[in-house]
Structures are given as C-alpha cells and as structure tokens.
Design a protein around this motif. Structure first.
Motif, short mmCIF file in Angstrom:
data_model
loop_
_atom_site.label_atom_id
_atom_site.label_comp_id
_atom_site.label_asym_id
_atom_site.label_seq_id
_atom_site.Cartn_x
_atom_site.Cartn_y
_atom_site.Cartn_z
N ALA A 260 0.64 -1.57 -0.22
CA ALA A 260 0.61 -0.03 -0.02
C ALA A 260 1.18 1.31 0.47
O ALA A 260 1.79 1.49 0.48
CB ALA A 260 -0.90 0.13 1.42
N VAL A 261 0.44 2.32 -0.82
CA VAL A 261 0.86 3.80 -0.99
C VAL A 261 0.52 4.49 -0.79
O VAL A 261 -1.28 4.43 -1.52
CB VAL A 261 2.13 3.55 -2.15
N ARG A 262 0.76 6.01 -0.50
CA ARG A 262 -0.14 6.61 -0.26
C ARG A 262 0.44 8.02 -2.10
O ARG A 262 1.40 8.39 -1.86
CB ARG A 262 -0.19 7.91 0.62
N VAL A 263 -0.33 7.56 -2.65
CA VAL A 263 -0.24 9.33 -3.78
C VAL A 263 -0.81 10.54 -3.56
O VAL A 263 -1.85 11.16 -3.01
CB VAL A 263 -0.83 9.02 -4.84
N ALA A 268 0.26 12.56 -10.92
CA ALA A 268 0.06 12.52 -12.88
C ALA A 268 -1.12 11.93 -12.12
O ALA A 268 -2.35 12.15 -13.60
CB ALA A 268 1.01 11.74 -13.00
N VAL A 269 -1.51 10.98 -11.21
CA VAL A 269 -2.76 10.56 -10.64
C VAL A 269 -3.50 10.80 -9.79
O VAL A 269 -3.13 11.70 -8.74
CB VAL A 269 -2.93 8.81 -10.55
N GLU A 270 -4.55 10.36 -9.36
CA GLU A 270 -6.10 11.36 -8.87
C GLU A 270 -5.36 10.80 -7.05
O GLU A 270 -4.26 9.85 -6.64
CB GLU A 270 -7.02 10.71 -8.69
N PRO A 271 -5.14 11.46 -6.13
CA PRO A 271 -4.26 11.31 -4.67
C PRO A 271 -5.47 10.20 -4.03
O PRO A 271 -6.56 10.45 -4.02
CB PRO A 271 -4.82 12.94 -4.02
N GLY A 272 -4.40 9.40 -3.27
CA GLY A 272 -5.18 8.48 -2.87
C GLY A 272 -4.51 7.18 -2.08
O GLY A 272 -3.25 7.42 -2.31
N VAL A 273 -4.85 6.55 -1.58
CA VAL A 273 -4.33 5.30 -1.17
C VAL A 273 -4.22 4.34 -2.30
O VAL A 273 -5.25 3.81 -2.95
CB VAL A 273 -4.67 4.28 -0.35
N TYR A 274 -3.15 3.95 -2.56
CA TYR A 274 -2.80 2.11 -3.95
C TYR A 274 -2.31 1.50 -3.42
O TYR A 274 -2.00 1.84 -2.86
CB TYR A 274 -2.25 3.18 -5.39
N LEU A 296 -1.77 0.23 -9.00
CA LEU A 296 -2.78 -0.17 -8.63
C LEU A 296 -4.36 0.36 -7.80
O LEU A 296 -3.56 0.33 -6.54
CB LEU A 296 -2.80 -2.03 -8.21
N LYS A 297 -4.90 0.41 -8.86
CA LYS A 297 -6.37 0.60 -7.29
C LYS A 297 -6.57 -0.52 -6.60
O LYS A 297 -6.62 -1.32 -6.56
CB LYS A 297 -7.38 1.12 -8.35
N PRO A 298 -6.96 -0.48 -5.23
CA PRO A 298 -7.49 -2.09 -4.67
C PRO A 298 -8.28 -2.23 -4.81
O PRO A 298 -8.02 -3.75 -4.79
CB PRO A 298 -8.04 -0.67 -3.27
#
Ligand code: SF4
Length: 600
Positions: A260-263, A268-274, A296-298
């Motif tokens: 898991a990572v936070r952007v 360049a991609v929507e902020p959030g957890v991927y 990857l999205k979850p």
C-alpha cells in the motif's frame, strides 16, 4: 443491515460476512477463466487435453514435450489425474491405514496433508487462514482436532498459518472434514499451489495503516478456491498484501507483493491510497520482489494477481523444479514483457507510476508484534503473545481462545513472526489479560531475543532439515537471555535447509543448518552464520560470515556477535540491521575477529 443487539463477537462475525458479500461485487470486473478457444491440443501419447479450466496446464506442458523435453515426475502425476480429483484415493488409503507412496505423497499435499516420513511417520496438516486471521471458535476447533487426531499441539508458521502434526494415516480425512466444518478450506495448502494469502496482521485496527488488507486477502482466498486452474501451477506461489501498518508482512519476499502507498496531491494520478506491485520475491533464491512501477487501485489487485498467475501457468518451467518459480520467468523475459503478457488477461491497462512519487511508507515497528499496543478505535488495545518458536499446546490454544472471547472480540491474528495477536481489549482489562497469558506459561513481554526468534520445522518434522532448528533456537534464547541485555529488537532466523522457510537471508542474524564432519564417519549438527539481512526499508540479503559452527557452540558465538554489536554501534538508536550493513562483505568478519581477539 442493522447490527443492533448483537454481541461484539457476533458483530465481528457479521463484519466478515459482509466483507464476503463484497467479493461478488468486486469480481464483476474479473476476466473469465482463460480456457483456450483453440481446438484442444493433444499430448505426446495422443491423449486429449481436458476441456475444463485446467486445459491451460495441459497445453503448457505440451509446449515442453513438443520440444523433446521431459516433464518432471510431479508434472506427469498432475497430468495423469488432477490431484483434487483424488479424494476417493485418500479415503481408501485411510481405510487401509496406509500413507501415500511415490508421487501420491506430492498429490496428497493438494489437500493440505503432508506425509513427512522419515522425519515423522505421520501426516502434517497445513491450514489456510486468509490474512492469518481466525476466530476463537475456529481456534478451539483446531485444538480439538489436534488433541483428538494429532500430537496435541500446533505450530504457527512463517506464512501466518497453522500446522498440526503427528496425524495417523486413518485420521487424515477426519482432520480435513473437521476443518471444513470449521469453515477452514485448506485445499492447495501445499505442493504446486498458491499458499496462504498473507496480509498485515493489524489490518483494520492499525492507527498507522493506509488500508485494511482483510477484504483483499479474503477475496483472493475465495477466488483461488473457486478457480480450478489456479491449482497445479509449475511450482508453489506466494502472495502478500501490506497495508502500511505497524507490523511488516514481508511482502517483498513473495512472488507477488502488493504494498500500500499513498499518492499525494499534485501528481499525475488522483491522490489517494493505491498498491504498488512487486514481483518475483524469493529470498531462498537470493531475490527480493522487483518493483514493477505499476500502481493499482485496491479493486484492481485481484484481477492483476489472477493475470500474473495465468502468465506463470503458461510460462513457468515444467521440466526442472529448481527453476520453476516466477523469478526465473522474470529473469528470462524481463519485467516489461511479463507485464505486457499479464495485461492481455486484463480488462484494463496497467498504470505506471514511480514509487519515488508516492509518500514514503511509515516505518514498521519491530516491537509491535509483541506486547500491548493501542489500536483503532481509540481506547482499545491489542496484545502480541510470544510463542516459543511458534509452538502452542492444545491447552494453551484453548486458553488463548478464552482470553480472546472474555476480553477481546474473539479475533486472533497470526503473524509471519510465528506469534499471535489478540485484539480489541479494553484498557481496564489489560492487567487481567497479562495475568491470563502468564497463567498459560506464555509471555506478552518477550525480551528482545525471543520476540524475533524464528525457526522452521527442523529435522523432527521435515526430512530436508540438517538440524533440530526449533530445539536449537530455544537453547540460543535461553543462553542469550541470561547473559546479554538488548535495547533493540533482534531477528534471529534458523532454517533447516536451502528452502529457507524461516527466511535466514532477511534475519538480522540467520542460521542455515548443516552437518559437520567430526572424526571418522561421524557428523554433528551445526549452522552457517549470516548477518546483515533486512526487509522493507532495510531490505538486504544477509551475507555469510562463518561456516560450520557446531550447534552447541552457536549460542556462545551469537553472544560474542551481539556484544560486538553493542560495543561498535553508533549509539543505542542504531539497530543491528543498519549496524551490520555498515560492514559489508568481509568487513564484518574482520570486525568480529578483531573484537574476539580483544575480548579473549
Ligand atoms: Fe523443511 Fe527446509 Fe523448510 Fe526447514 S527450511 S521446514 S528443513 S523445507
């Protein structure tokens, strides 16, 4: 659904049930099983490929035989009859009180039953517990099975799983049926299958986590159980989900690691957890997972896991067991080509996003798997219970279940450090829980030696082992506990053979068992010693500093090693991994020799 009027235990059960309902929703995006649209191929003897989902295995094998290569015996056995179709054989042998022979031993492992002779003339049964989590009623049930049909104890494994041992031939199916009735379906727990899906042990209760890994581990678990083509891979396969919490799950040592990572904002991609995708970890073959650069999205993780496994089914070696792991396909093809092939099995494109552009992972807390720690929601605590090299008697199992029911939510969480957590304890109950754990002759406050001590099965239960690893681990702990005080956690990993089930390459100190010649025709058990291993932010493979240390000399050798660390580290904040990594190659050896000469 309202949960009013339910007890905490019932609520936890319903939480698991609703998480199960989400599976169906998430599965809608999954590709259909990859059954070949081509006319069915034929084998070298003219046999027709099966029409079911396992046809892709048959076709993969045919590629080798058409090139004049020979399938290994295990591949021939899988081809002859699918091992999951051998239930009747299992029952027949049990009725006759017989264990399997030859490749039937291998096929029986598809049911999670391992005939472990000559180490023990009995079965070992390995379970499947997605994310390493189970309920107190399941734990009690396993204790009942272990008492009735096995040796009266269980082992927590380095895949956050349980094993019970010393099962008689006639009792193998009874154990399996007992597990099924407890809701534990362990098909594929051994042999050429996807092993227990691991996830962060504090998932859902960890104040630091980015995401709860439990739903993903469960979804993948059930996806595997319901897809026959995911059985009988070229070799075993490991998958882990790290949610970014306090306790590591060693995802970088798995064939597929989802980290898991936070952007953050502004990328360049929507902020959030991927999740960042890692592939090909296998420390027994000196490799950590390679960062693919794929974000990857979850909800994309399960389809991607399925796609990666399908490419492995098609491309993994079927003629050489030592080269039949994912790592070797990646070595041959490179990451990019592998990802392109995986993409053909997906209904979406893979997004590339550099790991450097994600927020750094919060560090793991090497103490967090032992002792009391605050959890979510505020006011509750979990406790990590230290188990002597993963072993629990049935009385201790029942005692743990009772503590979890009385003071927690009835939830037990196993870790890859061979211990367990009891979660959801109220602050006012902490003192009572401490007493109850001690009454079971178990520790909630392990000193730094025992907390990080891991040992594989060893030669009392595994024919590959050159030494009694669990016994020697205990002796090392007893010796060091009385002679040395550490203020930093230390991971000591003892493994019985090069398969490295206890991952000696990533321990602060790793011991690999060996036989040492002594006099004419005599040999004693011993270890090669490694230092400098680490995982996560300290990722590094350990290097060997000494060969052939007799087992009875190993405790004193480790004492000298740890004293050397305490004397030469840069301060109390410097952990053993960082310290030892400051002395690469031969330098650590020289430092130790110098220290030993000085101390003599
Ligand atoms: Fe057996 Fe080797 Fe695994 Fe130890 S590391 S349990 S000896 S296969």
């Amino acid at each position: 659904m309202s949960d009013q009027g339910f007890s905490d235990l019932q609520k936890r059960y319903l939480e698991g049930f609703t998480s199960g309902l989400q599976i169906a929703q998430r599965m809608r995006g999954l590709p259909a099983p990859a059954v070949s649209a081509q006319p069915l191929s034929t084998g070298p003897s003219g046999e027709t490929a099966p029409a079911g989902p396992e046809a892709i295995h048959f076709e993969a094998q045919n590629r080798f035989t058409s090139e004049g290569k020979k399938l290994v015996a295990e591949e021939k056995a899988k081809r002859e009859r699918h091992p999951l179709d051998r239930w009747d054989e299992l029952l027949k042998r049990a009725e006759a009180g017989e264990f399997p022979k030859g490749t039937d031993i291998f096929c029986t492992k598809f049911f999670g039953l391992f005939y472990v002779a000559p180490a023990q003339d009995s079965y070992m049964c390995r379970l499947r517990l997605p994310n390493g989590i189970l309920s107190s009623f399941q734990f009690r049930g396993i204790a009942d099975l272990a008492e009735r049909y096995a040796g009266g104890y269980s082992h927590v494994t380095t895949r956050a799983n349980l094993q019970i041992r010393e099962i008689k031939a006639q009792d193998g199916p009874k154990v399996l049926m007992g597990l099924y009735e407890l809701g534990i379906i362990n098909r594929g727990a051994g042999a050429d299958n996807i092993r227990n899906i691991t996830g962060s042990p504090t998932a859902g209760i960890d104040p630091q986590e980015l995401i709860d890994t439990r739903p993903l581990a469960r979804e993948l678990h059930y996806y595997i159980l319901n897809h026959r083509e995911f059985y009988g891979l070229p070799r075993k396969f490991n998958i882990a989900f790290d949610g970014g919490g306090m306790i590591g799950v060693l995802e970088d040592t798995n064939d597929i690691g989802f980290a898991a990572v936070r952007v953050p904002d502004g990328k360049a991609v929507e902020p959030g957890v991927y999740f960042h995708l890692q592939l090909g970890g296998i420390t027994g073959h000196s490799d950590f997972g390679r960062d693919t650069g794929v974000l990857l999205k979850p909800e994309q993780c399960i389809p991607v896991a399925a796609a990666v496994v399908r490419v492995f089914i098609e491309q993994g070696d079927r003629t050489d067991r030592t080269k039949a792991r994912l790592k070797y396909v990646l070595d041959r093809w490179g990451l990019e080509r592998y990802l392109q092939e995986a993409e053909k099995h997906l209904p979406f494109r893979l997004i590339r996003f550099p790991i450097e552009d994600c927020e750094p992972r919060q560090p793991v807390n090497k103490h967090a798997h032992i002792g009391f720690h605050p959890q979510k929601p505020v006011g509750l605590y979990y406790v990590g219970v230290a188990l002597p090299v993963g072993k629990l008697t049935v009385a201790q199992m029942r005692g743990i279940a009772a503590i979890a029911e009385r003071y927690g939510s009835g939830t037990l969480r196993l870790t890859v450090w061979q211990n367990l957590l009891i979660s959801d304890i109220r602050e006012q109950d902490i003192a009572a829980v401490k007493g109850a754990i001690q009454d079971l002759d178990l520790a909630w406050r392990a000193n730094s030696i025992r907390a990080g001590l891991i040992a594989c099965t060893g030669n009392t239960g595994c024919k590959f082992s050159a030494a009694n690893t669990k016994y020697h681990a205990e002796r090392i702990a007893e010796y060091l506990e009385q002679r040395i005080e550490l203020d930093q956690p230390i991971n000591i990993h003892l493994t019985g053979c090069h398969h490295s089930c206890a991952q000696h390459y990533i321990g602060d100190i790793g011991l690999l068992a060996c036989k040492i010649a002594k006099g004419d025709d005599q040999e004693v058990e011993g270890y090669h010693i490694f230092v400098g291993g680490g995982y996560g932010s300290e990722q590094r493979l350990a290097h060997e500093i000494r060969r052939n240390v007799p087992a009875d000399e190993a405790p004193a050798y480790l004492k000298t090693l740890l004293e050397c660390y305490l004397k030469h580290r840069l301060g109390p904040q410097e952990g053993f991994a960082v310290f030892s990594q400051r002395y690469p190659g031969e330098q650590f050896k020289h430092l130790l020799e110098h220290y030993s000469a000085e101390a003599a």
